[in-house]
Structure formats: C-alpha cells, structure tokens
Design an enzyme around this catalytic site. Structure first.
Site, short mmCIF file in Angstrom:
data_model
loop_
_atom_site.label_atom_id
_atom_site.label_comp_id
_atom_site.label_asym_id
_atom_site.label_seq_id
_atom_site.Cartn_x
_atom_site.Cartn_y
_atom_site.Cartn_z
N GLU A 1 -27.00 -12.64 -26.53
CA GLU A 1 -28.12 -11.80 -28.32
C GLU A 1 -27.11 -11.96 -29.56
O GLU A 1 -26.37 -10.94 -28.82
CB GLU A 1 -29.62 -11.78 -28.18
CG GLU A 1 -30.43 -12.45 -27.80
CD GLU A 1 -32.07 -11.78 -28.18
OE1 GLU A 1 -31.84 -10.62 -27.92
OE2 GLU A 1 -32.88 -12.28 -26.94
N HIS B 1 -32.13 -3.40 -29.69
CA HIS B 1 -32.94 -4.13 -29.39
C HIS B 1 -32.79 -3.72 -28.10
O HIS B 1 -32.20 -3.96 -26.81
CB HIS B 1 -32.60 -5.44 -29.52
CG HIS B 1 -33.89 -6.36 -28.81
ND1 HIS B 1 -33.65 -7.44 -29.19
CD2 HIS B 1 -35.62 -5.98 -28.59
CE1 HIS B 1 -35.31 -8.03 -28.42
NE2 HIS B 1 -35.59 -6.87 -28.50
#
Ligand SMILES: *[C@@H]1O[C@H](CO)[C@@H](O)[C@H](O)[C@H]1NC(C)=O
Ligand SMILES: *[C@@H]1O[C@H](CO)[C@@H](O)[C@H](O)[C@H]1NC(C)=O
Length: 274
Positions: free
Chosen positions: A100, A149
């Site tokens: 990501e 994250h």
C-alpha cells in the site's frame, strides 16, 4: 475552534500567520475500483477539500499512480490547489499485491514540501513516510509529518518503534516540530492499556496524544479510537489541541450508513495548527 481560526485570520492581517487544518484518513482499500466510483469519489473530494494537508492511507495501486492521479485531477477540477507526495508501494520488497502507498495531499499555496524520506525498518508492515513541510503563511515555519498505519496484530511492536522514526527526523533536520498521524490501531485488544508504559510514544513528557481514547474513529461504531494524532511537545505548543477530533463526514454530509461505508470504515482525524 472556528473562533480561534478567525482570531488566527485576524492576526494574519497583522502578522503573516494563519491556521492549517491537518487530517489523516484511512480510506479503506482505495484502489482502482473505488477510484472509478463517481459517487464515492465526490465524497472523498469533499473530505480532501476540507484540509490543508491530508494523509490518505490504504492507497492500492502498485503498478502505477492511477489512484492518486485520479484524486488529484478531481480535487483540482476548476481551480488547481492541491499537490501530492506519494510513497512507493510498502513494504518495499514484499509481494506486490500486498503493498500500500501513503499519499499526502496539500494546498500548495499554503504549504510546500521541503524534504522527505522513506523509513525502511522491517518492523513496520507499512514503514512510515516522513515529510517536512514549510508553511508559506508563517515565514520559516517548518514541521514534520510522519505517516503510520500499523498491522493490528503487531500494533504494539510498531508503536514502540515509532519513537525511532521521530528521532531520525529530529536528527536529520534538527527540527522538533513533529506530528505522527494515521491509523495506529490504538484501540480494542490491539493495544491493551497494560502495554502502554512499554511504548515510548506514551511518555507524556515528550509527546501529547490529541485524539482521546473515547473518540470512536470507526464508521461501524465499534467504540475504538484506532486513528490518532500524536505530537511532540514543541509541536503541541504551536497548535490548538482542542480542535483535535474525528471528522464525522456521515453526519456532516447527511449520508446513510451504507453510503458512508462505501467510502471507508474509518472517519478521518484532524487537528488545527496555528
Ligand atoms: C494501472 O494499473 C492497473 C493495474 O493495477 C491497470 O488496470 C490500469 O490500466 C493502469 N492505469 C494506467 C493509467 O496505466
Ligand atoms: C520520559 O521522557 C523523559 C525525557 O526524555 C525522561 O526523562 C523520562 O525518563 C521518560 N519517562 C519514562 C517513563 O520513560
């Protein structure tokens, strides 16, 4: 919050200063499919337009920059105002389908990116991108944003390591105005209370947590404050901590639960810096 901002704008007439609204948004599985859904994209556009700088997480386009390019084109439609800085697909070296990107969008008339680096420690499932911004509103005011994250099941270990990223930025740029923001997964059983003394970021002499434990940042109302904004004491002194909150775009835009869930399972978190 509005009053303080108005006061800031008033002061701006006297000095060159103004407030910036900074947000962090886990935009769940933001890939080619979602970025081609006009209804969803128009809501994301509204969210982006709210901010001066927004960190978007879970950007999934690992072969090209189709997703950030589509979003930038949309938010700049009519009047160009945003630029972006996007990371490589992370973690580097993993299977490409599992990677990501972090994406920062920023209003280039208010702030500029003066430097950045990609942290690479393998303890992180998505190693932080570290970006130094300079505010054009206040001469010489620079600050550093660190994206994070975490992997829920490894959140404690990753949160412990975040202090090293802060130190790296501080040493590299001799700058103590540092903010860590994103989906920390700092809630539920992922980060139990008893683990907190083992996490240097919870040392309140050095860091301030701006999003309280009782702020539910999930759309499902799970009761968890997963998304957070943590700042160094230096950064804290230059901001309005009471402006820190989630942005409940479901209420703000009058969306149904289904419309909201089509955008994300998280609400953005935000804070104003002066
Ligand atoms: C980007 O890559 C995706 C595959 O992940 C592909 O479907 C798409 O056509 C590519 N877009 C561009 C603009 O090259
Ligand atoms: C918190 O940080 C301060 C300053 O670096 C340090 O003196 C103190 O020992 C730390 N406290 C804990 C509990 O680690």
């Amino acid at each position: 919050m509005r009053l303080l901002c108005a006061l800031g704008l008033f002061l701006a007439l006297l000095h060159v200063t103004s407030c910036l609204l900074i947000g962090a948004f886990n935009n769940q599985c933001f890939g080619d499919r979602k970025s081609q859904d006009n209804v969803v994209m128009n809501i994301i556009k509204e969210i982006v337009l709210r901010y001066d700088i927004i960190l978007i997480q879970e950007v999934r386009c690992n072969h090209n920059l189709s997703v950030p390019n589509r979003l930038l084109a949309l938010v700049n439609e009519g009047s160009p105002q945003f630029k972006g800085i996007v990371s490589e697909p992370l973690p580097l070296g993993s299977t490409i389908s599992h990677r990501e990107r972090y994406l920062f969008l920023y209003r280039y008339q208010k702030v500029s990116v003066t430097d950045s680096f990609q942290y690479t420690d393998t303890v992180f499932s998505r190693p932080p991108s570290v970006v130094k911004f300079s505010s054009t509103q206040t001469v010489g005011k620079e600050f550093v944003l660190i994206s994070i994250h975490t992997q829920p099941t490894n959140a404690v270990v990753e949160l412990r390591a975040l202090v090293d990223v802060v130190k790296r930025a501080e040493t590299k740029w001799l700058n103590k105005n540092i903010m860590v923001l994103g989906d920390f997964n700092a809630g539920s059983n992922y980060v139990p209370m008893y683990t907190r003394p083992t996490i240097p970021l919870f040392n309140t002499t050095v860091f301030q947590w701006l999003i309280a434990n009782n702020v539910d940042t999930t759309v499902s109302r799970s009761g968890n404050a997963y998304d957070r904004i943590v700042v160094t004491t230096d950064m804290y002194n230059g901001m309005n901590p009471r402006s820190a909150d989630k942005f409940d775009f479901k209420n703000a835009y009058g969306l149904t639960q289904a419309q909201t869930e089509a955008v994300s399972d998280h609400f953005p978190v935000e804070v104003q810096i002066l």
